[in-house]
Each structure stands twice: as structure tokens, then as C-alpha cells.
Write an enzyme that holds these catalytic residues in place. Sequence first.
Site, PDB file in Angstrom:
ATOM      1  CG  HIS A 249      -2.010  -1.128   1.126  1.00  0.00           C
ATOM      2  ND1 HIS A 249      -2.396  -1.673   2.446  1.00  0.00           N
ATOM      3  CD2 HIS A 249      -2.769  -1.660   0.092  1.00  0.00           C
ATOM      4  CE1 HIS A 249      -3.173  -2.790   2.023  1.00  0.00           C
ATOM      5  NE2 HIS A 249      -3.674  -2.530   0.475  1.00  0.00           N
ATOM      6  CD  GLU A 252      -0.897   0.283   4.756  1.00  0.00           C
ATOM      7  OE1 GLU A 252      -0.378  -0.673   4.832  1.00  0.00           O
ATOM      8  OE2 GLU A 252      -2.183   0.536   4.670  1.00  0.00           O
ATOM      9  CG  HIS A 391       0.432  -4.052   4.966  1.00  0.00           C
ATOM     10  ND1 HIS A 391      -0.355  -3.946   3.871  1.00  0.00           N
ATOM     11  CD2 HIS A 391       1.201  -5.251   4.395  1.00  0.00           C
ATOM     12  CE1 HIS A 391      -0.334  -4.662   2.971  1.00  0.00           C
ATOM     13  NE2 HIS A 391       0.542  -5.723   3.266  1.00  0.00           N
ATOM     14  CD  GLU A 484      -1.206  -4.090   9.292  1.00  0.00           C
ATOM     15  OE1 GLU A 484      -0.882  -2.878   9.142  1.00  0.00           O
ATOM     16  OE2 GLU A 484      -1.785  -4.620   8.174  1.00  0.00           O
TER      17      GLU A 484
END
Length: 663
Positions: A249, A252, A391, A484
Site C-alpha cells: 500500500h 504505508e 504494512h 503491521e
Amino acid sequence: MECIRRKMKTAVVLNTLATVVWCAFPRCDPKDEFLGRFCKEPEPEKPKCTDIMMSYCDDMSYTHTMFPNILGHRSREEAELGPEYLLISVVHNLLKGKCTPDIRLLGCSVLVPRCEKDKTLKPCRSTCEAVRRSCLHLFEGIEMAWPYFMDCDRFFVSDQEGCYDPLEGLRGNSEGMTDPHTVIQFGYHSNAQMNGVLKKTAERCPNIATTYSIGRSVEGRDLLVIEFSNNPGVHELLEPEMKYIGNMHGNEVLGRQLLIYLAQYLCSEYLLGNPRIQTLINTTRIHILPSMNPDGYELAAAEVQGANDPENDETYSHGWTLGRENAQNIDLNRNFPDLTNIAYSRRRHRRFRSDHIPIPDSYWFGKVAPETYAVMKWIRSLPFVLSANFHGGELVVSYPFDLSRHPLEQKMFSPTPDELVFKQIARTYADAHATMSGSAAERCGSFGSAGQDGIINGAQWYSFAGGMQDFNYLHTNCFEVTVELGCDKFPAEEELYTGWQDNKEALLTFMESVHRGIKGIVKDADGNGIKGARISVKGIRHDITTAENGDYWRLLTSGIHILTASAPGYTKAMKKVRLPAHMQKAGRVDFVLEKATVEPEVEEDHDIPSMGTYERFDPYNHFERYSASEQNQNRGERLEKPWWWSYFSHAHGSAPTWLLRND
């Protein structure tokens, strides 16, 4: 009579003047020779050393120069009007103060070369080459070509030819110049700067690193990978391969930066003799793709830069920004083939396995992003064992499946057959992270509870189809998790160093964990490796297959496992192994398969409709067709001049197209 005398006197005077002029040897005219007149061209004045009177070159180690210079400029005025002089006058601003005054002095040595005893001396090629090695990445960072007038082979000479060092007195000698990549600079990198750093890192460590492109983005940007291995570019027998992917993404961005820093760290530490890093690289083939979505990053970075402009009244939160999708507005983590639904629909069939599920032909009739296409080809081409993609938005490691096994349940625990292995892999990263697995770890709350110990099943967190980690597991041998990295998708630049410190140990430990489980070679009776043989583990409905030369890797937890190796045309072989806890390297389990005297009957479940073979990849060439048309549509945008072109667009004479990069 008096009038006649005056006329005769005037004629005599004019005749005398004409004689004087004729005797002064006037400049030759093409008609003179035809008329038999004698003339003589004045000899040109011999060039002499003259004082340097160019403001941006008045601090050279010498004080005299000569025109014409090395570039053929006949005077100081002509040189000052050229784009070469304009470049060295603005290079400090273009490169943000880096590599100056080195670049400026190097350029001045060509524009105002050293003059001694009315003779021009050329600068040393070795100095030019040293500056180019140290500063080329800065030009690549602003998408500018290396200036032609600093061509080391064309305008510079060797010591044997009597050269001089134009940087004399600046640092003593050019060999002492600092390599900008020996120290990690914790700032954001544009796409061009990122590629420059990766290429420069590979140049510093050519024995263990190389770069290669797996394809291009919608807007034509390279998807550049840097690889580390003791034999880069080659798959070695029994050496496992792993990959890191960042910036899927585009908004990110911490993972993107961490992977750039990781590449620099691996190179530097290997050269410094760090035994841990040397062991890791000597036994593992590591592939790092810092940015899977460079187009999205450009958009996100532009928004952040604009929001941080003092003249902009809008406030900016380092969270949700533009650029999540690619340039086609496709979310790349929803764009992979949805093999998870296929696995669910067939899990009740006795002979169905959750591995190497072919890509349905119908997938290719949809919108396939070039970035997705490139990554799919990449992971099919190499025998990856382990992977992580990075991410932002939470602080947790999620693992497959990402899609809920019940269509009406959006937060339903949906494990793979390798649930224990995936939990072990995810915990490896979370536990090595500075804060991720702690009870006091910050949870962002963007998708509800994100796991108590820093790990969570993806579908239990939130469900979606077409994810990359599910595709890795169901289509290839590779086990992938999603990391993440924190609440801020685009953290402030001053937080990058802390991000690196929090994740460095986790990045290294995760790579080392590729050596868990078992590995081996499946051979025939003649000792030849068998490609595509299956390794099955009793109780786990997920097989892995052997690579080109018959070698394999199977991630497993500790305990007792019953393994079976099989291949078409061969009898099966079975072994029982015990893997102790805390193994530091994979256990070696080899198999020898005997040729079957009679081709064994393959028991098929005819209730499962055929989807085609695993080898069918883009069978109708749909992706190639539409991607070519879309890239042609965007080619005009890519031909736009870079931001720095305005410095030269109104320069005297022809525009310096030699500063535009051809790639």
C-alpha cells in the site's frame, strides 16, 4: 586654373593614402588573389595563461586557466553562458548540499582547466572516478543523468599523462573520500533515491549482493529487488530462499524504509566481519523488494510534503493519506487470485489438498495490476520458503487465512492446515520486536482487537479475499505473514530511527527462522534429483514440492512427524522424524524413490471439477494486452520533464538534454 590645381592636389593625397593602406597588408579578400593583389593574414594571437575570473570557480587550487577550454569554449563569456556553468552554479541546491564542493570543483576543472607555462593541463581520471562513485546516487536520486562534461574517460587523463588533482587541498587526496553508504541516513527516499541506494549497496558488496527488476509499475517505475547471497543470482542446492516485500500500500511507508536500511545494514555488517550477518548471508538467499507500489508512494509523499508546507493551512495527520492503491486505483492486496474460496469449497473432499491450487482462467478476465502480475511471476519462478510483507495502521503480525471460512462471518477464526507453523512464524517476529508482543503495546484500534500477544489470524481480525499471503500459501511452497508496523502509516521523519531500532532484531531473527523444520533432496536410484516431487506430512493437508534439482524445505514445529515423498512414476518413500525443540538449523531428511514397475493408479475424486493445470499462467494473454495499452496511455506522462528542468529551460543556447536519463 586654381580649381584644376586643387583637384590635382586632392588626387595626389588620396593616391598617397591608398598606397599607405595597401602597404599595411590589408586582410585578405577572396577577390585579391584573382586581381593579383598581395595580401597577408595577421597571425592569430597565441593563447596564454590568464587569471580565473569565474565566480563559481574562483576557489580552485590554482589561479590561472586558458581559453579555449577543454570543452572548446573560446572565452570566459562563452563558458559562463553555457548550461555546464549553470549546472555547477546550482548543483549545491539540486543535491541539497551533498557532494559539494566536490562536484563543482570537478566541473570547474573542465571549464577552467589548469594552465602552466601557457599550456593546459587536464585533471586526473582517478579523482573523477572517485567522485562519481560517491556522488552518482545523488544524481539518480533526482532522476538526473551524470553530466557529460564530467565523463571520466573523455575529459580526464591518467597520472602518467601528467594530470593534476582538482580537489587538492580539499581532503588531502581522493582516496580518503567517505562513502555515503557506510552510515545509514534515516530519512525518506524518493523512488529514484531508493533505487540509487539499492544499486550503490550492491556495488559496495558485489560478492554478496545484486539488484534485479521483476517488472514495472503502471507508470513505468522499476520494481527493484536487491538480493543477498554468497553466490548472488544463483539458486544453490539446499540453500533456502526468503523474501521481504514493503510498501504494497503506497501510503504505508515505514516498511519501505526499513527494508532500505536493512539492505545497507547487511552489506556494511558483512564487510565489517559481523559473524551473525556473514552466517546468515552465506547460508540463505535473501530477496528484498522495498516498494511494490512506487506509484502510490509518490502520491502519498506528495500529499505529505504539501501538507507540511508552511504556507498550507490544512492540518495533516500521519495516518490515512492518498496513495494506498496503485495508479489504476487497484488495492494490490485485494488483487491476487482468490484461491481461499476454492480451498474452502473443496475442503470436504477426501483427496483435496490446500496447496498448489491453479489460478482459474476466469481470473485473467478481470483487472490484473502490473505490480500484482510481476509479483506472481516472481514467486512462481523461485523456490521461496518464507516471506513477510509490511504494512501500517496497527502493531501486529497477521497470518493466513485472510478470508473468513464463513461468508457471513467477518471476524471468524479461519486457520490453515499449518496453523501451528504460522503461529510460530508470526511469534518469531512479534517476540523479537521491541514492543509488539508486550501487554503494554500500543494497539491502534483501527480494526478492533488486534491480538493479545502481537499476533492474530487474519480472518479473525478482518476478512477479505484476494490477499497476497493467502495466495503464497495456496499457490506455492511459500509461507507468508503480514507485519503491521504501527499506527502511523506515514510517520514523521524523526521517528524513522526509532522504527529501525524497534524492528532490526525482528527482521534478522525472522530471516534466520527460514532454517527451521526439515530440508533434503529427493533423488532417483541413479542419484538424479527429481523436480516436482511432493513432500507430505501426516495430519497436515498441505504438501510442498521439490525445486529444480530435487531439493526441498518444509517449515515444521518441533515434535514427531511422519513424512512421505512421492512423484509420478515412482514408488512412495516414508520416514519418521523427531524434531527437538529449539533447533538452530533444519534437520536433513533425504529420500530415494524407486521407479514404479507399473504406473500407479491415481485415485481421483470426480466430484471436483477440473480447473486446469498449475502451469497455465495468463493462458489467453489478457494481462499483456490491456497492460500494454494502458502503459502506452501513460507514456506521455512519463515523458514529462523532471522538476529541476525549470532551472535550465530558459538557459542561453540549446537545452541540456544530456541531463535527462534515458531509462
